[in-house]
Write a protein that holds these residues in place. Structure first.
Motif, PDB file in Angstrom:
ATOM      1  N   GLU A 376     -16.113  32.821 -29.625  1.00  0.00           N
ATOM      2  CA  GLU A 376     -16.065  33.039 -28.183  1.00  0.00           C
ATOM      3  C   GLU A 376     -15.966  34.519 -27.845  1.00  0.00           C
ATOM      4  O   GLU A 376     -16.478  34.960 -26.810  1.00  0.00           O
ATOM      5  N   THR A 377     -15.328  35.311 -28.707  1.00  0.00           N
ATOM      6  CA  THR A 377     -15.113  36.734 -28.415  1.00  0.00           C
ATOM      7  C   THR A 377     -16.274  37.606 -28.877  1.00  0.00           C
ATOM      8  O   THR A 377     -16.731  38.496 -28.145  1.00  0.00           O
ATOM      9  N   TYR A 378     -16.755  37.358 -30.091  1.00  0.00           N
ATOM     10  CA  TYR A 378     -17.782  38.222 -30.679  1.00  0.00           C
ATOM     11  C   TYR A 378     -19.129  37.533 -30.871  1.00  0.00           C
ATOM     12  O   TYR A 378     -20.085  38.164 -31.321  1.00  0.00           O
ATOM     13  N   GLY A 379     -19.209  36.248 -30.584  1.00  0.00           N
ATOM     14  CA  GLY A 379     -20.460  35.521 -30.728  1.00  0.00           C
ATOM     15  C   GLY A 379     -20.413  34.550 -31.890  1.00  0.00           C
ATOM     16  O   GLY A 379     -19.726  34.777 -32.895  1.00  0.00           O
ATOM     17  N   ALA A 380     -21.165  33.434 -31.763  1.00  0.00           N
ATOM     18  CA  ALA A 380     -21.162  32.401 -32.790  1.00  0.00           C
ATOM     19  C   ALA A 380     -21.724  32.921 -34.114  1.00  0.00           C
ATOM     20  O   ALA A 380     -21.271  32.532 -35.184  1.00  0.00           O
ATOM     21  N   GLY A 381     -22.713  33.810 -34.041  1.00  0.00           N
ATOM     22  CA  GLY A 381     -23.277  34.368 -35.269  1.00  0.00           C
ATOM     23  C   GLY A 381     -22.246  35.131 -36.074  1.00  0.00           C
ATOM     24  O   GLY A 381     -22.177  35.004 -37.302  1.00  0.00           O
ATOM     25  N   ALA A 382     -21.408  35.914 -35.389  1.00  0.00           N
ATOM     26  CA  ALA A 382     -20.373  36.685 -36.075  1.00  0.00           C
ATOM     27  C   ALA A 382     -19.360  35.773 -36.764  1.00  0.00           C
ATOM     28  O   ALA A 382     -18.880  36.074 -37.858  1.00  0.00           O
ATOM     29  N   SER A 383     -19.034  34.647 -36.133  1.00  0.00           N
ATOM     30  CA  SER A 383     -18.074  33.728 -36.746  1.00  0.00           C
ATOM     31  C   SER A 383     -18.593  33.148 -38.048  1.00  0.00           C
ATOM     32  O   SER A 383     -17.813  32.787 -38.930  1.00  0.00           O
ATOM     33  N   ILE A 384     -19.926  33.072 -38.193  1.00  0.00           N
ATOM     34  CA  ILE A 384     -20.514  32.544 -39.426  1.00  0.00           C
ATOM     35  C   ILE A 384     -20.603  33.623 -40.499  1.00  0.00           C
ATOM     36  O   ILE A 384     -20.190  33.418 -41.644  1.00  0.00           O
ATOM     37  N   TRP A 385     -21.157  34.810 -40.138  1.00  0.00           N
ATOM     38  CA  TRP A 385     -21.346  35.820 -41.201  1.00  0.00           C
ATOM     39  C   TRP A 385     -20.026  36.425 -41.672  1.00  0.00           C
ATOM     40  O   TRP A 385     -19.901  36.819 -42.838  1.00  0.00           O
ATOM     41  N   ILE A 386     -19.026  36.499 -40.797  1.00  0.00           N
ATOM     42  CA  ILE A 386     -17.709  36.986 -41.240  1.00  0.00           C
ATOM     43  C   ILE A 386     -17.109  36.002 -42.244  1.00  0.00           C
ATOM     44  O   ILE A 386     -16.587  36.403 -43.291  1.00  0.00           O
ATOM     45  N   GLY A 387     -17.187  34.699 -41.932  1.00  0.00           N
ATOM     46  CA  GLY A 387     -16.708  33.694 -42.879  1.00  0.00           C
ATOM     47  C   GLY A 387     -17.475  33.731 -44.185  1.00  0.00           C
ATOM     48  O   GLY A 387     -16.907  33.544 -45.265  1.00  0.00           O
ATOM     49  N   GLY A 388     -18.796  33.993 -44.089  1.00  0.00           N
ATOM     50  CA  GLY A 388     -19.597  34.079 -45.304  1.00  0.00           C
ATOM     51  C   GLY A 388     -19.192  35.249 -46.184  1.00  0.00           C
ATOM     52  O   GLY A 388     -19.110  35.111 -47.419  1.00  0.00           O
ATOM     53  N   LEU A 389     -18.912  36.400 -45.585  1.00  0.00           N
ATOM     54  CA  LEU A 389     -18.508  37.566 -46.370  1.00  0.00           C
ATOM     55  C   LEU A 389     -17.139  37.368 -47.022  1.00  0.00           C
ATOM     56  O   LEU A 389     -16.921  37.775 -48.169  1.00  0.00           O
ATOM     57  N   ILE A 390     -16.210  36.727 -46.310  1.00  0.00           N
ATOM     58  CA  ILE A 390     -14.896  36.449 -46.899  1.00  0.00           C
ATOM     59  C   ILE A 390     -15.053  35.488 -48.084  1.00  0.00           C
ATOM     60  O   ILE A 390     -14.434  35.680 -49.145  1.00  0.00           O
TER      61      ILE A 390
END
Length: 428
Positions: A376-390
């Motif tokens: 909701e804050t940074y965009g749905a795409g960011a929620s996916i790629w951040i989780g992928g990098l972690i």
């Protein structure tokens, strides 16, 4: 080809397993339809709030976090067949109640929250019992094949369910979808009753008197002493918490980034499931315990493609990337599951599989609200790629630890085809 197919579906020759798999397939198609309808309903009732989606996901999995270890104890103490019947009956009653609320137009957002939490209770009891019950249905020789077929059943339902749900929501709204879910959950009840208890494989279980002394803490100590079980579970907990939130993130991605309707949202989930089905079928020929290197390699592949999904800027590219993401997601989860199941003593299987379910599903309540906030804050795409990098960092860290712990070395071969391979200290 005939011989290959015969080997791939070998567990279906066992009558009890055939009944089990058929009931699960029918129920899971309805469940996946319900998940799509539930997410769509939440977005409608909350004015497209990704945070509300995260809360629903958290409520759905919080009971798994709180109750799963106790359910594992129940699985080691009591008849798993009876426990499955009770849990599925509870699920059926809840689904009927929710469908009536939606069909009558009385449903409110708090109803969906309560429904998700109560379904989570049924899931917390049913999932570890079902996982541990598979070995009693087919015995240890066929267990790897049966586990892979379980994943194939799950992902077949995930292909059919969202696709049908997307079309049904567009044509009839969400009410009929919830009603179909309620009726589909009757199938496992009927098939559990039809099973033949005399044909179950129960000779390796604890005697009845000793089962009463089975304790949760004993199962935890058992896993703590086994590094070969602990590493896959720790890695799964990180990946499950940060990346395996596609039920939430794909809904937000479809509606808030690409501005698509329910049918297009269903296509995202279907593409992920098609790859997942291929990943599940890829493991059906396995007849022995997977190596830790296979588990770690699959985790790296899953995290890498998951990161690319979040970074993709075009709708068609997301659909294309979800195929290999789904493949490696299930290939990793199934290989880790098989490594745990085939390495555990029968007397501890219920409690160990409960711990597995806890790290596989119970981490969602921790990650889902945070993932929803990021979306909701940074965009749905960011929620996916951040989780992928972690997840990728965790997989590479686990790989580094395993290499040092075993003394093995990682090498790359370019010809005839580029590939990584591991050289053991003995040069093997």
């Amino acid at each position: 080809m005939q011989a290959k197919l015969s080997t791939m579906f070998q567990s279906l020759r066992v009558r009890n397993y055939r009944l089990f798999a058929t009931g699960q397939l029918i129920k899971l198609i309805g469940v996946w339809m319900m998940f799509i309808a539930q997410d769509w309903l939440v977005l409608e009732l909350s004015d497209n709030s990704a945070t509300a989606l995260g809360v629903v996901t958290a409520l759905q999995f919080t009971p798994v976090l709180l109750l799963t270890l106790l359910s594992g104890r129940l699985a080691d103490r009591y008849d798993k067949r009876l426990l499955l019947f009770v849990a599925n009956a509870f699920w059926t009653v809840l689904s009927l109640a929710m469908s009536l609320l939606v069909l009558t137009g009385l449903v409110q957002l708090w109803h969906v929250f309560a429904f998700a939490a109560l379904l989570g209770v049924a899931n917390a009891v049913e999932t570890p019992v079902r996982q541990a019950f598979v070995s009693e249905l087919v015995g240890m020789p066929l267990l790897p094949n049966a586990l892979s077929l379980n994943a194939a059943v799950f992902n077949s339902a995930r292909i059919v369910g969202p696709a049908v749900a997307g079309l049904a929501i567009a044509a009839f709204d969400v009410g009929p979808v919830f009603l179909i879910t309620a009726f589909s959950s009757i199938a496992p009840l009927v098939n559990v009753v039809r099973m033949r208890p005399a044909e179950l494989h129960r000779k390796d279980l604890l005697p009845v008197g000793e089962r009463d002394q089975a304790k949760v803490i004993d199962g935890l100590r058992y896993v703590w002493r086994r590094a070969d079980l602990l590493l896959p579970m720790v890695l799964m907990s990180v990946v499950g918490m940060t990346l395996f939130n596609f039920q939430l993130t794909l809904a937000a991605l479809a509606k808030t980034v690409f501005k698509t309707g329910a049918a297009s949202f269903g296509l995202f989930t279907t593409a992920l499931a098609v790859g997942a089905l291929a990943g599940a079928l890829a493991g059906t020929g396995r007849r022995s315990r997977p190596s830790i290197w296979l588990v770690l390699g699959a985790a790296v592949g899953c995290a890498s493609f998951g990161t690319l999904v979040g970074l993709a800027g075009a709708y068609w590219l997301v659909v294309a990337l979800l195929l290999p993401t789904g493949f490696f997601m299930v290939f990793f989860a199934q290989a880790a599951n098989q490594r745990v199941q085939l390495g555990v003593d029968a007397a501890f299987r219920g409690r160990v599989m409960a711990l597995w379910v806890l790290v596989f599903l119970g981490t969602n309540p921790v990650g889902a609200p945070l993932i929803g906030w990021v979306a909701e804050t940074y965009g749905a795409g960011a929620s996916i790629w951040i989780g992928g990098l972690i997840s990728l960092a965790a997989a590479l860290l686990a790989l580094t630890w395993q290499l040092r712990h075993s003394g093995a070395r990682l090498r790359m071969r370019v010809l005839p085809m580029p590939r990584f391979y591991v050289v053991s200290p003995t040069g093997e």
